[in-house]
Design a protein around this motif. Structure first.
Motif, PDB file in Angstrom:
ATOM      1  N   GLY A  98      41.602  43.878  25.651  1.00 14.77           N
ATOM      2  CA  GLY A  98      41.969  42.573  25.659  1.00 14.77           C
ATOM      3  C   GLY A  98      41.711  41.995  26.967  1.00 14.77           C
ATOM      4  N   LEU A  99      42.341  42.655  27.898  1.00 14.15           N
ATOM      5  CA  LEU A  99      41.870  42.498  29.366  1.00 14.15           C
ATOM      6  C   LEU A  99      40.467  42.743  29.677  1.00 14.15           C
ATOM      7  N   ASN A 100      40.087  43.775  29.242  1.00 17.29           N
ATOM      8  CA  ASN A 100      38.469  43.993  29.361  1.00 17.29           C
ATOM      9  C   ASN A 100      37.682  42.942  28.590  1.00 17.29           C
ATOM     10  N   ALA A 101      38.248  42.500  27.294  1.00 16.54           N
ATOM     11  CA  ALA A 101      37.426  41.643  26.689  1.00 16.54           C
ATOM     12  C   ALA A 101      37.279  40.186  27.444  1.00 16.54           C
ATOM     13  N   ILE A 102      38.542  40.046  28.003  1.00 16.97           N
ATOM     14  CA  ILE A 102      38.475  38.632  28.819  1.00 16.97           C
ATOM     15  C   ILE A 102      37.472  38.955  29.991  1.00 16.97           C
ATOM     16  N   VAL A 103      37.413  39.918  30.783  1.00 17.56           N
ATOM     17  CA  VAL A 103      36.336  40.004  31.660  1.00 17.56           C
ATOM     18  C   VAL A 103      34.937  39.916  31.064  1.00 17.56           C
ATOM     19  N   ALA A 104      34.520  40.536  29.997  1.00 19.67           N
ATOM     20  CA  ALA A 104      33.336  40.519  29.358  1.00 19.67           C
ATOM     21  C   ALA A 104      32.975  39.117  29.006  1.00 19.67           C
ATOM     22  N   PHE A 105      33.540  38.558  28.181  1.00 22.75           N
ATOM     23  CA  PHE A 105      33.365  37.249  27.244  1.00 22.75           C
ATOM     24  C   PHE A 105      34.015  36.155  27.835  1.00 22.75           C
ATOM     25  N   THR A 106      35.062  36.095  28.630  1.00 19.59           N
ATOM     26  CA  THR A 106      35.454  34.994  29.367  1.00 19.59           C
ATOM     27  C   THR A 106      34.955  34.654  30.538  1.00 19.59           C
ATOM     28  N   LEU A 107      35.147  35.564  31.656  1.00 19.47           N
ATOM     29  CA  LEU A 107      34.771  35.737  32.782  1.00 19.47           C
ATOM     30  C   LEU A 107      33.277  35.416  33.294  1.00 19.47           C
ATOM     31  N   VAL A 108      32.539  36.497  32.337  1.00 20.35           N
ATOM     32  CA  VAL A 108      31.139  37.019  32.644  1.00 20.35           C
ATOM     33  C   VAL A 108      30.375  35.953  31.728  1.00 20.35           C
ATOM     34  N   LEU A 109      30.440  36.299  30.448  1.00 23.55           N
ATOM     35  CA  LEU A 109      29.390  35.389  29.578  1.00 23.55           C
ATOM     36  C   LEU A 109      30.065  33.859  29.268  1.00 23.55           C
ATOM     37  N   GLY A 110      31.426  33.653  29.492  1.00 23.57           N
ATOM     38  CA  GLY A 110      31.867  32.351  29.356  1.00 23.57           C
ATOM     39  C   GLY A 110      31.994  31.387  30.394  1.00 23.57           C
ATOM     40  N   SER A 111      32.209  32.094  31.575  1.00 22.59           N
ATOM     41  CA  SER A 111      32.258  31.175  32.797  1.00 22.59           C
ATOM     42  C   SER A 111      31.290  31.393  33.723  1.00 22.59           C
ATOM     43  N   GLY A 112      30.250  32.406  33.417  1.00 21.96           N
ATOM     44  CA  GLY A 112      29.079  32.394  34.288  1.00 21.96           C
ATOM     45  C   GLY A 112      29.088  33.439  35.533  1.00 21.96           C
ATOM     46  N   LEU A 113      30.362  34.006  35.688  1.00 16.55           N
ATOM     47  CA  LEU A 113      30.611  34.968  36.753  1.00 16.55           C
ATOM     48  C   LEU A 113      29.749  36.336  36.615  1.00 16.55           C
ATOM     49  N   SER A 114      29.155  36.736  37.784  1.00 17.34           N
ATOM     50  CA  SER A 114      28.652  38.129  37.752  1.00 17.34           C
ATOM     51  C   SER A 114      29.857  39.158  37.522  1.00 17.34           C
ATOM     52  N   PHE A 115      29.519  40.299  37.215  1.00 20.93           N
ATOM     53  CA  PHE A 115      30.305  41.612  37.006  1.00 20.93           C
ATOM     54  C   PHE A 115      31.231  41.690  38.026  1.00 20.93           C
ATOM     55  N   GLN A 116      30.541  41.737  39.196  1.00 23.32           N
ATOM     56  CA  GLN A 116      31.335  42.114  40.680  1.00 23.32           C
ATOM     57  C   GLN A 116      32.286  40.736  40.724  1.00 23.32           C
ATOM     58  N   GLU A 117      31.810  39.519  40.515  1.00 26.52           N
ATOM     59  CA  GLU A 117      33.005  38.386  40.618  1.00 26.52           C
ATOM     60  C   GLU A 117      34.041  38.572  39.786  1.00 26.52           C
ATOM     61  N   ALA A 118      33.854  39.005  38.655  1.00 25.31           N
ATOM     62  CA  ALA A 118      34.950  39.142  37.818  1.00 25.31           C
ATOM     63  C   ALA A 118      35.740  40.146  38.131  1.00 25.31           C
ATOM     64  N   MET A 119      35.262  41.291  38.720  1.00 23.42           N
ATOM     65  CA  MET A 119      36.152  42.211  39.117  1.00 23.42           C
ATOM     66  C   MET A 119      37.006  42.085  40.403  1.00 23.42           C
ATOM     67  N   GLY A 120      36.363  41.031  41.148  1.00 23.57           N
ATOM     68  CA  GLY A 120      37.242  40.315  42.130  1.00 23.57           C
ATOM     69  C   GLY A 120      38.469  39.562  41.566  1.00 23.57           C
ATOM     70  N   LEU A 121      38.436  38.737  40.467  1.00 24.38           N
ATOM     71  CA  LEU A 121      39.323  38.063  40.137  1.00 24.38           C
ATOM     72  C   LEU A 121      40.422  39.234  39.562  1.00 24.38           C
ATOM     73  N   ILE A 122      40.030  40.382  38.806  1.00 22.47           N
ATOM     74  CA  ILE A 122      41.074  41.479  38.388  1.00 22.47           C
ATOM     75  C   ILE A 122      41.670  41.750  39.615  1.00 22.47           C
ATOM     76  N   PHE A 123      41.033  42.090  40.781  1.00 25.27           N
ATOM     77  CA  PHE A 123      41.671  42.730  41.980  1.00 25.27           C
ATOM     78  C   PHE A 123      42.963  41.684  42.344  1.00 25.27           C
ATOM     79  N   TRP A 124      42.525  40.532  42.476  1.00 22.14           N
ATOM     80  CA  TRP A 124      43.435  39.319  42.739  1.00 22.14           C
ATOM     81  C   TRP A 124      44.448  39.413  42.167  1.00 22.14           C
ATOM     82  N   GLU A 125      44.380  39.565  40.648  1.00 26.57           N
ATOM     83  CA  GLU A 125      45.354  39.373  39.899  1.00 26.57           C
ATOM     84  C   GLU A 125      46.627  40.594  40.187  1.00 26.57           C
ATOM     85  N   GLY A 126      45.515  41.847  40.254  1.00 21.42           N
ATOM     86  CA  GLY A 126      46.680  42.726  40.539  1.00 21.42           C
ATOM     87  C   GLY A 126      47.453  42.757  41.731  1.00 21.42           C
TER      88      GLY A 126
END
Length: 484
Positions: A103-131
């Motif tokens: 679910g969280l990984n699906a948000i990363v792939a389909f919402t943050l990267v494919l949906g919002s246009g972030l790179s994989f590394q930028e999406a991991m940055g949001l995961i880090f700040w959420e943590g």
């Protein structure tokens, strides 16, 4: 525990075992080292599918230059899961395992990267700040306070709902329940077909027979037996992974070993992170809303999971709270940030831990065993992939039965608890989300209390979380209104 009186001098070989018993309070919680090991093994096998599923989901979002590979995601998934699960066992002494959250990984792939246009590394940055944010909420006591503000019967309903949720997950993963002419149906056009289905039926049937015969390790025996059966069948029928063209194939992994069972891991996902790139690309408002949605999903999934694990193991106090809840929440929060640093998405507590608890696990030693197996799996990925989804799903479905027994703890004659409890239980499997079920239940409870003129009795944190869930459910319109 080992038949040696505390007044007698134990053999030197027993001292380490007694030290383990003392550290983890194994006897105090009514368990044994054998049961803890067995429970840890069952939890690992119930969760092992994430080593295949996480790379599968995140592969859609990986950089095109090949710098991060699915194999690297698999190795990183196992590494981070192993470290954080061991920490959960040692620091919190709780039989709870962690790994990259579905679910969280699906948000990363389909919402943050494919949906919002972030790179994989930028999406991991949001995961880090959420943590980091959710860790701060734990350190200030806010996350633990929210957990304790939830009425006991609502917590119980959360456990029951999770039981139905993981039952549905198991049935879908095994191909027993599928989409069809109706939203869901039995098997293929209402019929059970294919050798993988037989593997699931045999595994679940054997588990049930052993359980009613009071055989120890029923779930583990059922899981191993069904895996062996699957491997034997694959030698003769050579089935592919399930697809539209092969509806009777294996769910997510093929139970066949090709080559060496040992492989050298490639950790090319580690530290693939851009901490601030998303802020510049999307703007602060959009980033805040994205982090908020990630945080809420992570925040309440863990709350429901730790309650369910504690309820299954009889570890909750009179208020429905597990021991050392603040430590549990802290490790879980740090795991989210660790998932970002590891480039494998947010790590969170796994409801599959109830499979190990169902086998007798009551302490953090089980988590240590599960964590060690995750670390070993970085080298033994061919063996991990040998366990088909159909075999692992037998444990999930059976644990759903075990958790369902708690439904009697809800007062179904009192509508102010029965209605929120029912909605919590119903929405988890039907919305395919633990967080959604919790949110609907919280909102319903708050509205009913207001209707009954009991608004002053609602805990301030229940007010806050209910409002936050309203915002969470309306994130789409809110983002559209803000142009985010």
């Amino acid at each position: 525990m080992w038949g040696v009186s505390t007044q007698e001098k134990a053999p030197s070989s027993a001292k380490p075992l007694n030290s383990i018993d003392t550290f983890f309070h194994i006897t105090e919680r009514g368990s044994t080292i054998g049961r803890e090991i067995r429970g840890g093994v069952v939890t690992f096998f119930a969760m092992a599918y994430i080593l295949v599923v996480n790379p599968s989901i995140l592969s859609a979002a990986l950089p095109q230059d090949g710098s991060i590979t699915p194999a690297g995601i698999a190795a990183g998934t196992a590494l981070v899961a192993g470290i954080m699960t061991i920490l959960m066992g040692v620091v919190a002494n709780y039989p709870l395992a962690l790994a990259a959250g579905l679910g969280l990984n699906a948000i990363v792939a389909f919402t943050l990267v494919l949906g919002s246009g972030l790179s994989f590394q930028e999406a991991m940055g949001l995961i880090f700040w959420e943590g980091i944010l959710i860790t701060l909420l734990v350190l200030t006591g806010f996350r633990d306070a929210v957990f304790r503000a939830v009425p006991y019967q609502i917590k119980t309903a959360i456990s029951v709902g999770i039981g139905l949720f993981i039952t549905l997950v198991g049935l879908i993963n095994a191909g027993i329940i599928r989409a069809g002419a109706t939203p869901v149906q039995l098997g293929i056009n209402g019929s059970l077909q294919g050798w993988p289905t037989l593997v699931f039926v045999v595994g679940l049937g054997l588990t049930i027979i052993l359980y009613v015969r009071k055989v120890k390790g029923a779930m583990l025996i059922g899981l191993i037996t069904s895996t062996v059966l699957a491997a034997i069948l694959q030698l003769f029928v050579h089935l592919p992974v399930r697809s539209e063209g092969s509806p009777t194939g294996w769910g997510q992994t093929i139970p066949a070993l090709s080559g060496s069972p040992i492989s050298i891991p490639s950790f090319n996902s580690l530290f693939q992170i851009n901490f601030f790139g998303a802020f510049g690309k999307l703007g602060v408002v959009s980033v805040v809303l994205l982090i908020f949605s990630l945080m809420l999903a992570d925040f309440f999934d863990t709350m429901g999971t730790m309650v369910a694990v504690g309820a299954e193991g009889g570890l909750l106090d009179e208020g429905g709270n597990p021991p050392h809840s603040s430590r549990i929440l802290l490790i879980d929060s740090l795991a989210a940030a660790a998932g970002g640093l590891g480039g494998v998405s947010s790590n969170t507590s796994y409801i599959e831990s109830t499979a190990g608890v169902g086998e007798g696990a009551r302490t953090g030693l089980a988590s240590v065993v599960t964590g060690v197996l995750f670390l070993l799996s970085t080298f033994l990925s061919p063996l991990v992939q040998l366990v088909p989804t159909e075999a692992a799903s037998t444990a999930l479905v059976f644990v759903g039965f075990l958790m369902m027994a708690q439904v009697l703890e809800v007062d179904w004659k009192d509508p102010e608890y029965a209605i929120p409890g029912f909605l919590t239980i119903a929405f988890m499997p039907f919305a395919y989300s633990i967080s959604v079920g919790i949110g609907v239940g919280f909102i319903a409870y708050t509205v009913i209390q207001i209707t009954l003129g009991k608004a002053r009795q609602i805990h301030p944190l229940m007010w806050l979380t209910s409002i936050l869930f309203v915002v969470y459910f309306l994130l789409g319109p809110i983002r559209a209104a803000l142009g985010a």
